[in-house]
Enzyme design. Sequence first.
Site, PDB file in Angstrom:
ATOM      1  N   ASN B 242       0.839  -1.359   0.045  1.00 41.79           N
ATOM      2  CA  ASN B 242      -0.091   0.142  -0.069  1.00 41.79           C
ATOM      3  C   ASN B 242       0.751   1.273  -0.056  1.00 41.79           C
ATOM      4  OD1 ASN B 242      -1.513  -2.171   1.560  1.00 41.79           O
ATOM      5  ND2 ASN B 242      -3.234  -0.873   0.951  1.00 41.79           N
ATOM      6  N   GLU B 243       1.710   1.270   0.903  1.00 42.20           N
ATOM      7  CA  GLU B 243       2.870   2.324   0.743  1.00 42.20           C
ATOM      8  C   GLU B 243       3.464   2.540  -0.431  1.00 42.20           C
ATOM      9  OE1 GLU B 243       5.433   1.951   4.418  1.00 42.20           O
ATOM     10  OE2 GLU B 243       6.697   3.474   3.822  1.00 42.20           O
ATOM     11  N   ARG B 244       3.914   1.543  -0.937  1.00 39.79           N
ATOM     12  CA  ARG B 244       4.652   1.802  -2.341  1.00 39.79           C
ATOM     13  C   ARG B 244       3.670   2.321  -3.486  1.00 39.79           C
ATOM     14  NH1 ARG B 244       8.520  -3.367  -0.816  1.00 39.79           N
ATOM     15  NH2 ARG B 244       9.384  -2.022   0.930  1.00 39.79           N
TER      16      ARG B 244
END
Lengths: 260, 381
Positions: B242-244
């Site tokens: 999700n972060e990337r």
Amino acid sequence: MNVVVCVKQIPDPADPGALDPETKTLVRSGKLILDESDSYGVEMALQLVDAAGGGEVTLVSMAPNDEQSGLRTALAMGAAKAVLVSDEALRGSDALTTAKVLAAAIGRTGQPDLVLTATESSDGYTGTVPEQIAELLSLPSVTFAKSIAVDGGTASVQRQTEAGYDDVQVPLPAVVSVTAGVVEPRYPSFKGIMAAKSKPLDQVTVADLGMDAGQVGWSGAGQEIVDVSEAEAREAGTIVEDDGEGHQKVVEFLAELKVI
Amino acid sequence: MVEFTEEHEIFRTMVRDLVVEQIDPHADEWEERGEFPAHDLFRRFGELGLLGLEYDPADGGGGADHVFTMILGEEVGRCASMGVAMALAVQTDMATPSLARFGSPELRERYLRPAIAGEMVTSIAVSEPDAGSDVAGISTRAVRDGDEWVINGAKMWITNGAQADWLCLLARTSDEGGYRGMSQIVVPTDAAGFSVSRKLDKLGMRASDTAELSFVDVRVPVANTIGEIGSGFQQQMAQFQNERMIAGYQLVGAVERALERTVQYVRNRRAFGGVLADNQVIQYELADIAAELDMLRHHHWATVAAVRAGQDITRQATVSKLKAARLARRMADAAVQFHGGMGYVEELWPARFFRDSRLWSIGGGADEVMLRTLARSIGVA
């Protein structure tokens, strides 16, 4: 309390606009958005309904194509439903025809307590439609409202003037035009946007309003744009080099203008 | 191919207006201060349903399609302060996905719902002074004492760390080494023994507060464990996707805006009897960046399709993070270069963009970590 707000969907002012060389009117073939000047009326209507503790906001609009996204934006802000008069025959309609169509569409919404409009649209700027609607509906008209408070069957309106504002009282129902910038329009929330999808949007034709196609659009227009010319280019200003006496020259310049 | 609906377009316009009206006018002041008012801004975003778009409506989320997350990222990425954009991304896509996916109903009610509403600010606490991209090397430890974890250790480079109400902490909960025996634990920042050791002075992203955090015998209930005890590393790896992706989505908006502004500048800036845009060397560099941006955007549309199909997106997230960060660095370099002297002073935007964009080749897993993952996936490592 039921409030009708007349809204217009216009070409996005962020994109460079163009005039049709034949008709000398604005090209409206691209995507249309809610006229920002109408968002103040929508916000004010939502606040009035909230303050009244009940009722709903209904949008009324017209467009030659079946563009709806501007209306969906206002529905996402919280309006309950919309009437869109959508008909090819409307292409070329002048201000009075617009008022006639909108007045007829307002008639379909029942008996509103109040009709709000912007003072003028951001693409046409005739600024005459609100008063024409009032006349056609035989309702009192108040223009340039900066605030509206409703108490029973009366609205107290602060009406902007060049010097300040006038306090005006008007019996309801009435047509009131709202000045841009007087309230902060809410952002449509994600939930509001999703809910707007299923709110009723009554799309009708000119014939549905009991009007004849010949009464509207180019054929019904009593006004014609005979010529369009470029706005005069601004002349270059005067640059004053400050050699220590620059302030004197500024004072002289202002005195020449009779500003001081 | 992603089909954009009327709702997507209205949503995009709304977020763009919000950014232009509620973030951009304050960006200079927040940069100067080294902090932005996270609680105020997040509450505003929360009220509009922007902090939990895809989360379960039962937790206060929007139940939205992933396209909305992409649009939110792109539009927030256009803002005048990448630091604020990053802080928002921490709240929506870095600190909360694991809790939403694996947290117990009680834990979600207590910590996820207020995070979605913007009433609580969150941080993701994984990196340590001696373990950044090397997540398996962390040493912060949580030792069980009855129904409580007793936590000791330190976390480093923690975005929102000085303002957070709770952390999604990754800690060792057993003596197994490497990636085994870790757990994700919700740690409220009012717990005794927790402290912010210092705020870090950074090259860029200056509007976003970044902190070093200290844990000395911090006690939290074992019930604050997100998901299974011992599954923390795997859960965090999933959360990293999700972060990337949100980093990639934001960088599309950031590069798009920087490209627009640079084009505008070189078309107006006069030099050598013409405008800068008359020079092919400038035209072609910007055209090439535009081409790369197109490809990144299309990669994201393919990723959206994969998310919709319920597929694992590790590969897409890795590619996006790597290529988006490198494209942003290339754009930043072009912006500074083509603005000349004005690109090197703080009066115009390129200097800040140059400093801010550099972070994304380091944070969220460095470029080299992305490359190692990809090298493994093609069988060369």
